[in-house]
Design a protein around this motif. Structure first.
Motif, PDB file in Angstrom:
ATOM      1  N   ILE A  52       0.893  -1.198  -0.121  1.00 22.13           N
ATOM      2  CA  ILE A  52      -0.255  -0.056  -0.055  1.00 22.13           C
ATOM      3  C   ILE A  52       0.785   1.257   0.102  1.00 22.13           C
ATOM      4  N   GLU A  61      -3.302   4.122  -8.211  1.00 22.49           N
ATOM      5  CA  GLU A  61      -4.612   3.894  -7.553  1.00 22.49           C
ATOM      6  C   GLU A  61      -5.236   2.404  -7.445  1.00 22.49           C
ATOM      7  N   GLU A  62      -5.124   1.739  -8.751  1.00 22.41           N
ATOM      8  CA  GLU A  62      -5.480   0.258  -8.846  1.00 22.41           C
ATOM      9  C   GLU A  62      -5.048  -0.577  -7.856  1.00 22.41           C
ATOM     10  N   PHE A  64      -3.586   0.157  -5.182  1.00 24.51           N
ATOM     11  CA  PHE A  64      -3.838   0.711  -3.685  1.00 24.51           C
ATOM     12  C   PHE A  64      -5.038   0.157  -2.974  1.00 24.51           C
ATOM     13  N   TYR A  65      -6.107   0.176  -4.262  1.00 24.97           N
ATOM     14  CA  TYR A  65      -7.670  -0.266  -3.780  1.00 24.97           C
ATOM     15  C   TYR A  65      -7.591  -1.761  -3.567  1.00 24.97           C
ATOM     16  N   LYS A  66      -6.877  -2.449  -4.727  1.00 29.48           N
ATOM     17  CA  LYS A  66      -6.651  -4.030  -4.461  1.00 29.48           C
ATOM     18  C   LYS A  66      -5.966  -4.396  -3.192  1.00 29.48           C
ATOM     19  N   VAL A  68      -5.706  -2.422  -0.389  1.00 25.26           N
ATOM     20  CA  VAL A  68      -6.534  -2.206   0.821  1.00 25.26           C
ATOM     21  C   VAL A  68      -7.671  -2.893   1.094  1.00 25.26           C
ATOM     22  N   GLU A  69      -8.194  -3.458   0.092  1.00 25.64           N
ATOM     23  CA  GLU A  69      -9.475  -4.247   0.064  1.00 25.64           C
ATOM     24  C   GLU A  69      -8.977  -5.735   0.831  1.00 25.64           C
TER      25      GLU A  69
END
Length: 79
Positions: A52, A61-62, A64-66, A68-69
């Motif tokens: 992260i 961004e992609e 990061f969200y992956k 974080v999820e």
């Protein structure tokens, strides 16, 4: 049991019951498995935090969200 008995005396007396030994072995295997699974999840959480940070540094961004999820799912599974 006499208070002067050693652990070896106790364990040899307990060794005469194979059902107890099998039960103890099974419980030990379960505890070890749970312990190792928890360690693996904790290690993965640390990895995800690093990923992260890297994604933030790279402004990805992609990714990061992956990460974080996945991190949220792992943290929820530990609670």
């Amino acid at each position: 049991m006499d208070k002067n008995n050693s652990y070896a005396d106790f364990s040899s007396a307990a060794g005469s019951n194979p059902v107890v030994n099998d039960s103890e072995k099974l419980l030990n295997e379960i505890y070890v498995d749970l312990f190792l699974n928890r360690l693996q999840r904790l290690h993965r959480i640390e990895q995800l935090r690093e990923f992260i940070d890297q994604a933030l540094d790279e402004r990805n961004e992609e990714a990061f969200y992956k990460y974080v999820e996945e991190l949220i799912e792992l943290q929820d599974s530990l609670n």
